[in-house]
Design a protein around this motif. Structure first.
Motif, PDB file in Angstrom:
ATOM      1  N   VAL A 137       0.929  -1.208  -0.020  1.00  0.00           N
ATOM      2  CA  VAL A 137       0.078   0.050  -0.131  1.00  0.00           C
ATOM      3  C   VAL A 137       0.858   1.320  -0.105  1.00  0.00           C
ATOM      4  O   VAL A 137       0.440   2.253  -0.540  1.00  0.00           O
ATOM      5  CB  VAL A 137      -0.963   0.020   1.164  1.00  0.00           C
ATOM      6  CG1 VAL A 137      -1.729   1.253   1.284  1.00  0.00           C
ATOM      7  CG2 VAL A 137      -2.217  -1.209   1.179  1.00  0.00           C
ATOM      8  N   HIS A 138       1.998   0.990   0.720  1.00  0.00           N
ATOM      9  CA  HIS A 138       3.012   2.346   0.907  1.00  0.00           C
ATOM     10  C   HIS A 138       3.589   2.702  -0.551  1.00  0.00           C
ATOM     11  O   HIS A 138       3.551   3.709  -1.278  1.00  0.00           O
ATOM     12  CB  HIS A 138       3.980   2.160   1.646  1.00  0.00           C
ATOM     13  CG  HIS A 138       3.722   2.192   3.176  1.00  0.00           C
ATOM     14  ND1 HIS A 138       4.374   2.070   3.976  1.00  0.00           N
ATOM     15  CD2 HIS A 138       2.227   2.722   3.797  1.00  0.00           C
ATOM     16  CE1 HIS A 138       3.757   2.427   5.397  1.00  0.00           C
ATOM     17  NE2 HIS A 138       2.680   2.428   5.091  1.00  0.00           N
ATOM     18  N   LEU A 198       0.881   4.394  -2.772  1.00  0.00           N
ATOM     19  CA  LEU A 198       0.863   5.703  -2.202  1.00  0.00           C
ATOM     20  C   LEU A 198       1.908   6.666  -2.870  1.00  0.00           C
ATOM     21  O   LEU A 198       1.772   7.637  -3.463  1.00  0.00           O
ATOM     22  CB  LEU A 198       0.607   5.855  -0.751  1.00  0.00           C
ATOM     23  CG  LEU A 198      -0.517   5.414  -0.063  1.00  0.00           C
ATOM     24  CD1 LEU A 198      -0.595   5.364   1.479  1.00  0.00           C
ATOM     25  CD2 LEU A 198      -1.683   6.305  -0.644  1.00  0.00           C
ATOM     26  N   ILE A 213      -5.141   0.353  -5.373  1.00  0.00           N
ATOM     27  CA  ILE A 213      -5.463   0.335  -4.180  1.00  0.00           C
ATOM     28  C   ILE A 213      -6.745  -0.722  -3.754  1.00  0.00           C
ATOM     29  O   ILE A 213      -6.465  -1.323  -2.581  1.00  0.00           O
ATOM     30  CB  ILE A 213      -5.408   1.680  -3.441  1.00  0.00           C
ATOM     31  CG1 ILE A 213      -4.193   2.321  -3.526  1.00  0.00           C
ATOM     32  CG2 ILE A 213      -6.184   1.484  -2.045  1.00  0.00           C
ATOM     33  CD1 ILE A 213      -4.329   3.694  -2.875  1.00  0.00           C
ATOM     34  N   MET A 225      -6.199  -3.713  -1.412  1.00  0.00           N
ATOM     35  CA  MET A 225      -6.927  -4.075   0.065  1.00  0.00           C
ATOM     36  C   MET A 225      -7.616  -5.389  -0.034  1.00  0.00           C
ATOM     37  O   MET A 225      -7.950  -6.088   0.978  1.00  0.00           O
ATOM     38  CB  MET A 225      -7.887  -2.751   0.213  1.00  0.00           C
ATOM     39  CG  MET A 225      -7.118  -1.727   0.476  1.00  0.00           C
ATOM     40  SD  MET A 225      -7.901  -0.199   0.499  1.00  0.00           S
ATOM     41  CE  MET A 225      -9.213  -0.350   1.927  1.00  0.00           C
ATOM     42  N   ARG A 250      -0.834  -6.849   2.959  1.00  0.00           N
ATOM     43  CA  ARG A 250      -0.316  -5.904   3.854  1.00  0.00           C
ATOM     44  C   ARG A 250       1.347  -5.601   3.610  1.00  0.00           C
ATOM     45  O   ARG A 250       1.766  -4.679   3.272  1.00  0.00           O
ATOM     46  CB  ARG A 250      -0.498  -6.306   5.174  1.00  0.00           C
ATOM     47  CG  ARG A 250      -0.250  -4.911   6.095  1.00  0.00           C
ATOM     48  CD  ARG A 250      -0.918  -5.010   7.417  1.00  0.00           C
ATOM     49  NE  ARG A 250      -2.217  -4.377   7.178  1.00  0.00           N
ATOM     50  CZ  ARG A 250      -2.574  -3.393   8.126  1.00  0.00           C
ATOM     51  NH1 ARG A 250      -1.762  -2.886   8.959  1.00  0.00           N
ATOM     52  NH2 ARG A 250      -3.761  -2.879   7.859  1.00  0.00           N
ATOM     53  N   ASP A 268      -1.046   1.726  10.912  1.00  0.00           N
ATOM     54  CA  ASP A 268       0.207   2.299  10.165  1.00  0.00           C
ATOM     55  C   ASP A 268       0.129   3.531  10.460  1.00  0.00           C
ATOM     56  O   ASP A 268      -0.498   4.511   9.883  1.00  0.00           O
ATOM     57  CB  ASP A 268      -0.251   1.866   8.664  1.00  0.00           C
ATOM     58  CG  ASP A 268       0.822   2.202   7.647  1.00  0.00           C
ATOM     59  OD1 ASP A 268       1.555   2.982   8.271  1.00  0.00           O
ATOM     60  OD2 ASP A 268       0.862   1.245   6.865  1.00  0.00           O
ATOM     61  N   VAL A 287       0.391   6.695   7.687  1.00  0.00           N
ATOM     62  CA  VAL A 287      -0.840   6.821   6.783  1.00  0.00           C
ATOM     63  C   VAL A 287      -2.067   7.255   7.591  1.00  0.00           C
ATOM     64  O   VAL A 287      -2.957   8.006   7.408  1.00  0.00           O
ATOM     65  CB  VAL A 287      -1.037   5.534   6.194  1.00  0.00           C
ATOM     66  CG1 VAL A 287      -2.167   5.527   5.323  1.00  0.00           C
ATOM     67  CG2 VAL A 287       0.098   5.044   5.319  1.00  0.00           C
ATOM     68  N   ILE A 311     -10.318   6.322   2.131  1.00  0.00           N
ATOM     69  CA  ILE A 311      -9.854   4.759   2.042  1.00  0.00           C
ATOM     70  C   ILE A 311      -8.772   4.495   2.897  1.00  0.00           C
ATOM     71  O   ILE A 311      -8.667   3.456   3.582  1.00  0.00           O
ATOM     72  CB  ILE A 311      -9.453   4.716   0.668  1.00  0.00           C
ATOM     73  CG1 ILE A 311     -10.830   4.928  -0.295  1.00  0.00           C
ATOM     74  CG2 ILE A 311      -8.690   3.383   0.324  1.00  0.00           C
ATOM     75  CD1 ILE A 311     -10.517   5.054  -1.834  1.00  0.00           C
ATOM     76  N   LEU A 312      -7.599   5.441   2.971  1.00  0.00           N
ATOM     77  CA  LEU A 312      -6.300   5.248   3.632  1.00  0.00           C
ATOM     78  C   LEU A 312      -6.787   5.297   5.130  1.00  0.00           C
ATOM     79  O   LEU A 312      -6.377   4.430   5.934  1.00  0.00           O
ATOM     80  CB  LEU A 312      -5.504   6.273   3.256  1.00  0.00           C
ATOM     81  CG  LEU A 312      -4.973   5.930   1.844  1.00  0.00           C
ATOM     82  CD1 LEU A 312      -4.048   7.316   1.549  1.00  0.00           C
ATOM     83  CD2 LEU A 312      -4.412   4.747   1.742  1.00  0.00           C
ATOM     84  N   TRP A 356      -8.093   2.030   5.998  1.00  0.00           N
ATOM     85  CA  TRP A 356      -7.001   0.826   5.908  1.00  0.00           C
ATOM     86  C   TRP A 356      -5.922   1.007   7.026  1.00  0.00           C
ATOM     87  O   TRP A 356      -5.658  -0.374   7.596  1.00  0.00           O
ATOM     88  CB  TRP A 356      -6.234   0.943   4.591  1.00  0.00           C
ATOM     89  CG  TRP A 356      -5.300  -0.108   4.348  1.00  0.00           C
ATOM     90  CD1 TRP A 356      -5.453  -1.247   3.922  1.00  0.00           C
ATOM     91  CD2 TRP A 356      -4.041   0.144   4.544  1.00  0.00           C
ATOM     92  NE1 TRP A 356      -4.217  -2.116   3.855  1.00  0.00           N
ATOM     93  CE2 TRP A 356      -3.306  -1.056   4.172  1.00  0.00           C
ATOM     94  CE3 TRP A 356      -3.131   1.269   4.735  1.00  0.00           C
ATOM     95  CZ2 TRP A 356      -1.951  -0.997   4.326  1.00  0.00           C
ATOM     96  CZ3 TRP A 356      -1.895   1.376   5.017  1.00  0.00           C
ATOM     97  CH2 TRP A 356      -1.299  -0.052   4.593  1.00  0.00           C
TER      98      TRP A 356
END
Lengths: 663, 101, 167, 327
Positions: C27-28, C31, C69, C73, C78, D73, D76, D134-135, D138
């Motif tokens: 996910v990072h 981003l 994303i 998800m 993860r 996290d 984020v 969303i983030l 999550w």
């Protein structure tokens, strides 16, 4: 309505094809009537748009009736550009009007005729695809796009002839039509390429009609003749002329609306349209014109003789179509383009009408097509009878009906025009007599006397449903009054069709003047033709033709109503001649012997001798060799995507290095 | 108007290189996918730079086409990953060497 | 002024790109990829093409990355699938890559902007990148390609639905 | 110098201040209106009829303890509300609030910027703004939050389409991407008359994009215990909250601009008309929230893909046909 919206005309049927073709089966499951609503609606909308544009075109002065709409670029390769574009001029709109109009009527007719068929949506998909191709053919502004439509109608013709493909005979008929058309198309394409390369040598890398015609003087005369003859060979296939007419009678295997739409009203007239479109080229080559006229006259005569003896109702109509197409080419060949196209128009009305009526008859007779088993239908199917009678009057050329005006115009031009001759005229008249004879023979055998069908069939005879009879009525009205669009001056008319098409055909004469060093002026041509000589000879010919036609009808009446034993006696007394006609002059057999069998033998030699031993041997040993190589190279195939990516990268690296450092 | 043209191109090249590095060395299919997007972005940059230098819209149109292709690729690619994940429980591309013959 | 912008945004784009491939968390990575897209969008602004800039934001950052994303998800990834990436970074491949970048740089620096001639006539600078201009190009010269692209997209959607359906 | 820096800064401050005030009191309005819809009073204690309630809430949230879950996290988690609020506020920049007027001999336009791609700017950055949701969901490290985030992204991916298509038909009618041009084009006739279908599609998909009832999938209280913002508290929560209401305001002003003639109106000055119309749309949203129950998740998706999207597409095609034939 702007002229720029001309693209709507072909797009509606195409949308219909997409909807019915992709979703047809589902639509049929849900709601069957939606299929024909879509199909007929698409063509109806096209007709509407055509009508609006036509009216707009009529509103313009004659010199400005030309509009070229370029939709988008299709092929662009170096200096050679072809775009998808549509040409709006009197000729294309004239054709488009009756193509969409008659097409729409036949679509409506098909609702009733094909109502019980299980491939309902497929039929309408093909019909719409055909309409799309035909409209493209007619409206295209360049040779290549026109060729696309040309091939498209050929394809649809194939699909529709063998529509009931589970029957072997139908499939064979479709194949025959397709292959014969391919032969013609092949020559057509060669002609196109010859023309393009020669024009290209002069820097004219364009296939647009306007470009080609305005640069036609760049072509040397012998080349024009060659190109024209090649084109005409293509037209003989599409329009069923000698020597490539053989497919049309067999094409009657398809459903009757198809015969009416494709093999009477629209597709077969593509050749006539094309020759008229290329009138500039043809005018430049008197020899090619001669060939067109002679082939047309011979076809008219030849097909009529065959039609005399046929017993299948649709075959008679098929040969009469071939014969009438011959007339049209006769007209074109003697330089009377407008007369030829006028005949196209009237013919499309009355021949579509005749076919549709025969469809009603066949429908009522539970699929019976042999006229010997019909008779006496007059009482049971009054609407069909009357409309068909009107159609027959029209085709026979009874004064007052549409066929009279157009046919007479052609005959007069064949007699009087500088390219014509009395011999051509005489052949035409003979064909006209025979036309009247066999058409009335058809009427008498089908509708008069006692019914010769079996009891069960008789029981089912009924008038066709509304959706079928209404198009008949519309077409019969058109068959009567369509002719009054072009009443010749001799009869006090204005010959409107010819006036309307003048801007297009004036071009050809302009070109001649230009080549001779004169100044190209359309109005001079108009002035020249306006000085009409006295009408007296024209009247004489008219009366003569009419009398002889009436004589033909009378003969038919005598033979098939009064003394019905006479035909058989004649046939029995001249067995060889009768069989010759019945078997269509043995042309099919001749082609079989001369072309097909040697070709087949040669093909078998190529297959067994060359292909299996030499080529397959080469290929197989090559394959075996590389199999071994592959075994060696297998090592590099790790199966990991990223390793492949790396090798790909190295390749790109080498290429870039080459371009940066070496080039 | 050619100011900084070479700077843009150099930046594009380096970005492209970074993308390539990711494509050939990461094992996570989705990250590989992201790296392909980086490469496409770098190419887009070069296209726009050239388009401005030539004062022509062709480069811009090309970029739009590339974006559409990227969208199509995302749709198909992710569908494939989801499918793979459902069938095998992983999207580590070293686990897949079905192309081996 | 433009150079400063290029340096800042280019630097940001580069940094984001590097972080995409260096992050352990998927996910990072995604981003950082969004960051990269936005930085590129700003660079497009410097290149006078604001329509493309906003398109970059909508299509890349808004649609494609959102989609990715979502997929990440949904698969609940993860931590990235591999563990030893940073060790394997400097291998033989890297040399190839290095050469490749050098080559691209040489290409970029070596090409004069006039080397690639546009087929279209010159446009006034003020208009460059405007919507009207691009629209004119698309719907006149590029119509065939544009339609093909739409077919491609449709095919992709159909394919995606077909692939991802449960059976 | 004045034109380039000082005037924009003043405009910035004024617009930001007014809008934030409006937005803050929208929360009060919503609570009061919902209360009255449900036959109760809503906030009554702080100030006259609870008028000071929003301020009190703000102060309360400001002083609460910051909590970051262990499982989260962290980076984020902290970033998400910032993304939400900052991108939401950015959208205010391109909205034309009113007619331009002359002050001290200078022409002043009542908007911060008029890019030629205004509407695309809003569409693009509204989408980016939803990354916050969303983030946030999550990164919380919480099942419910996770589900909320997942649903939020699915909603965005889906409803973005029909919304964009509704906007496309407006763009076709106007012939420009600029919001100012769009308002100007509605001088004689509002777009809601010309494009009623687009208006309905836009309204429905807009409410869905805002994650408001009946489409509040990401934060459905009864299913997900507040969904994506379940782990958020104090200032972070209020940032989310504020972002949500800013989006509501932007949406309402967008409806006004695209369909309701923007600031056009008789007698009253344009700005007033603009805020009146915006207020009406906001009230409409609250009314819908109070009236219609939440849909089931799969039905929400079905509504979009099987109904709204085809309708919006058909509307675009119909618009095109009409424009080609009669335009």
């Amino acid at each position: 309505m702007k002229f720029d919206l001309v693209w709507l005309i072909p797009i509606f049927p195409l949308v219909g094809v997409l909807i019915n073709g992709l979703l047809g089966r589902r639509i049929v499951e849900k709601n069957k009537s939606l299929v024909h609503w879509i199909a007929c609606g698409a063509v109806g909308l096209s007709f509407l748009v055509t009508l609006l544009l036509f009216v707009k075109l009529l509103g313009l002065p004659a010199e400005e009736r030309l509009y070229d709409f370029t939709w988008f670029s299709w092929i662009s390769s170096g200096v050679f550009h072809v775009s998808v574009g549509y040409l709006i001029d009197p000729l294309s709109m004239f054709m488009c009007m009756f193509v969409t109009g008659v097409g729409f009527l036949i679509h409506v007719y098909s609702i009733g005729y094909m109502g019980h068929d299980e491939s309902y949506s497929r039929f309408f998909t093909y019909l719409n695809l055909f309409m799309f191709s035909m409209i493209t053919l007619v409206l295209a502004d360049n040779f290549l796009l026109m060729f696309l439509g040309w091939e498209g109608v050929g394809l649809c013709s194939y699909l529709l002839i063998s529509f009931w493909f589970t029957d072997l005979a139908n499939a064979v008929a479709g194949k025959k039509a397709f292959v014969t058309n391919r032969v013609g198309d092949f020559f057509f394409a060669i002609g196109l390429l010859v023309m393009l390369t020669h024009l290209g040598a002069h820097g004219m890398w364009s296939l647009k009609f306007t470009d080609v015609f305005s640069h036609a003087q760049l072509l040397p005369p012998h080349l024009v003749t060659i190109v024209c003859l090649l084109f005409f060979l293509g037209c003989t296939a599409k329009s069923a002329q000698i020597p490539l007419y053989i497919w049309l009678p067999d094409a009657m295997a398809g459903p009757t609306p198809v015969s009416a739409l494709i093999h009477a009203a629209t597709m077969v007239t593509a050749g006539v349209y094309f020759v008229s479109r290329c009138n500039v080229l043809f005018t430049m080559s008197p020899f090619a014109m001669q060939v067109v006229a002679v082939v047309g006259a011979l076809t008219a005569f030849f097909a009529a003789t065959i039609a005399l003896t046929q017993n299948d109702i649709k075959k008679v109509l098929a040969y009469s179509t071939v014969s009438q197409l011959g007339y049209m080419f006769l007209g074109l060949g003697v330089g009377a383009y407008a007369a030829g196209l006028f005949h196209v128009l009237t013919h499309s009305f009355f021949k579509a009408l005749l076919f549709l009526c025969s469809g009603c008859v066949i429908h009522a007779m539970s699929g019976e097509q042999d006229m010997r088993n019909m008779g006496g239908l007059r009482k049971k199917m009054p609407v069909t009878f009357i409309t068909m009678l009107i159609g027959t009057f029209a085709i026979a050329g009874i004064p007052g009906f549409s066929g009279f005006f157009s046919k007479d115009e052609i005959l007069w031009q064949a007699y009087s025009s500088p390219q014509g001759s009395h011999l051509l005229w005489f052949i035409g008249v003979l064909a006209a007599v025979m036309t009247a004879f066999y058409m009335f023979r058809l009427i008498f055998m089908t509708f008069f006397n006692e019914c010769r069908a079996s009891e069960e069939v008789q029981h089912h005879i009924h008038e066709a449903p509304k959706s079928m009879t209404i198009p008949l009525m519309v077409l019969s009205v058109l068959s009567i009054f369509g002719g009054y669009l072009g009443v010749p001056e001799a009869l006090g008319g204005a010959n409107r069709v010819e006036r309307f098409l003048e801007p297009v055909f004036g071009l050809g004469k302009d070109k001649l003047l230009q080549a001779a060093g004169g100044n190209p002026l359309i109005h001079r041509v108009v002035a020249e033709t306006a000085e009409h000589p006295s009408f007296a000879p024209e009247y004489k010919l008219m009366v003569f033709t009419t009398c002889i036609v009436l004589a033909g009808i009378f003969a038919s009446y005598m033979l098939y109503m009064r003394k019905r034993s006479v035909p058989e006696t004649i046939a029995a007394n001249n067995p060889s001649f009768y069989r010759l006609l019945l078997n269509k002059w043995y042309v099919d057999e001749l082609y079989e012997k001369v072309f097909i069998n040697p070709l087949r033998a040669f093909s078998i030699f190529l297959w067994k001798g060359i292909d299996v031993i030499v080529i397959d041997g080469l290929v197989n040993s090559t394959a075996a060799f590389f199999m071994e190589c592959g075994e060696v190279c297998k090592v590099s195939e790790s199966g990991y995507v990223q390793r492949y990516a790396v090798s790909f990268l190295v390749g790109v690296f080498v290429l870039i290095a080459y371009f940066v450092y070496v080039r | 108007m050619n100011d900084y043209q070479s700077v843009y191109l150099a930046l594009s090249a380096i970005l492209f290189g970074v993308g390539v590095l990711g494509v050939i060395s990461r094992k996570d299919a989705i990250v590989v996918f992201l790296c392909i997007e980086i490469m496409l972005g770098a190419v887009n940059l070069a296209f726009v730079a050239f388009a401005r230098a030539n004062q022509s819209a062709e480069g811009l149109f090309m970029v739009m086409c590339i974006m559409a292709v990227a969208g199509a690729e995302a749709a198909i690619g992710l569908a494939i990953f989801v499918l793979l994940y459902r069938k095998t429980g992983t999207i580590n591309i070293d686990k897949f060497n079905l192309l081996k013959w | 002024m433009e150079l400063l912008g290029i340096v800042i945004c280019g630097g940001a784009a580069l940094a984001c790109a590097l972080l995409v491939i260096l992050s352990k968390n998927t996910v990072h990575s995604a981003l950082w990829m969004v960051g990269n897209c936005l930085a590129l969008g700003v660079l497009f602004l410097f290149l006078n093409s604001q329509f493309l800039a906003i398109l970059q934001v909508i299509v890349y950052a808004g649609a494609i990355m959102m989609f990715i994303i979502y997929a990440i998800m949904m698969l609940n990834l993860r931590v990235a699938a591999e563990t030893d990436f940073r060790k394997s970074l400097f291998t033989g491949r890297f040399v190839v890559l290095f050469l490749f970048i050098i080559c691209l740089l040489a290409l970029g620096l070596g090409l004069s902007p006039t080397a690639l001639k546009g087929g279209m006539g010159k446009i006034a600078m003020a208009q460059f990148g405007e919507v009207n201009l691009i629209a004119n190009y698309i719907f006149v010269q590029g119509i065939a390609a544009f339609e093909l692209v739409s077919v491609l997209l449709t095919a992709a959607v159909v394919g995606a639905v077909f692939l991802a359906r449960k059976d | 110098m004045n034109d380039l820096i000082i005037i924009p800064i003043i405009k910035l401050l004024v617009i930001f201040g007014v809008c934030m005030l409006f937005i803050t009191y929208t929360t009060w309005l919503e609570r009061k209106a919902l209360g009255h819809f449900q036959l109760r009073y809503g906030p009554m204690r702080v100030g006259y009829h609870g008028l000071l309630q929003p301020i009190a809430d703000g102060i309360k949230n400001f002083f609460k303890e910051e909590v970051v879950p262990d499982n989260a996290d962290r980076a984020v988690f902290l970033l998400a509300p910032v993304i939400s609020i900052s991108l939401a506020v950015m959208l205010l920049a391109v909205i034309p609030f009113g007619d331009s007027f002359t002050l001290f001999g200078k022409r002043i336009d009542l908007y911060l910027a008029n890019p030629s791609i205004g509407i695309l700017f809003i569409l693009g950055f509204a989408t980016i703004g939803s990354y916050g949701t969303i983030l946030g969901g999550w990164s919380s490290g919480n099942k419910y939050g996770y589900m909320g985030g997942l649903r939020a992204s699915a909603m965005i991916i889906s409803y973005e389409l029909s919304m964009a298509f509704a906007v496309v038909s407006i763009i076709m009618v106007t012939g420009s991407f600029s919001l100012v041009d769009m308002v100007a084009a509605q001088h004689h006739m509002w777009n809601i008359v010309r494009e009623p279908v687009a208006f309905l599609v836009f309204l429905i998909s807009g409410i869905a994009e805002l994650n408001r009832t009946p489409f509040d999938m990401p934060e459905a209280e009864s299913e997900l215990c507040c969904g994506y913002n379940i782990e958020y508290s104090s200032m972070k929560f209020s940032l989310f909250f504020l972002a949500e209401y800013t989006h509501l305001f932007v949406f309402a002003s967008l409806v006004t601009t695209l369909f309701l003639g923007g600031w056009h109106g008789p007698i009253l000055p344009g700005v007033v008309w603009f805020f009146v119309k915006t207020f009406i749309v906001i009230f409409l949203c609250i009314w819908i929230r109070a009236t219609i129950p939440r849909l089931r998740y799969d039905k929400v998706m079905k509504l979009e893909w099987k109904f709204l999207l085809p309708v919006a597409l058909a509307n675009v095609i119909a618009t095109g046909v009409v424009l080609t034939l009669f335009g």
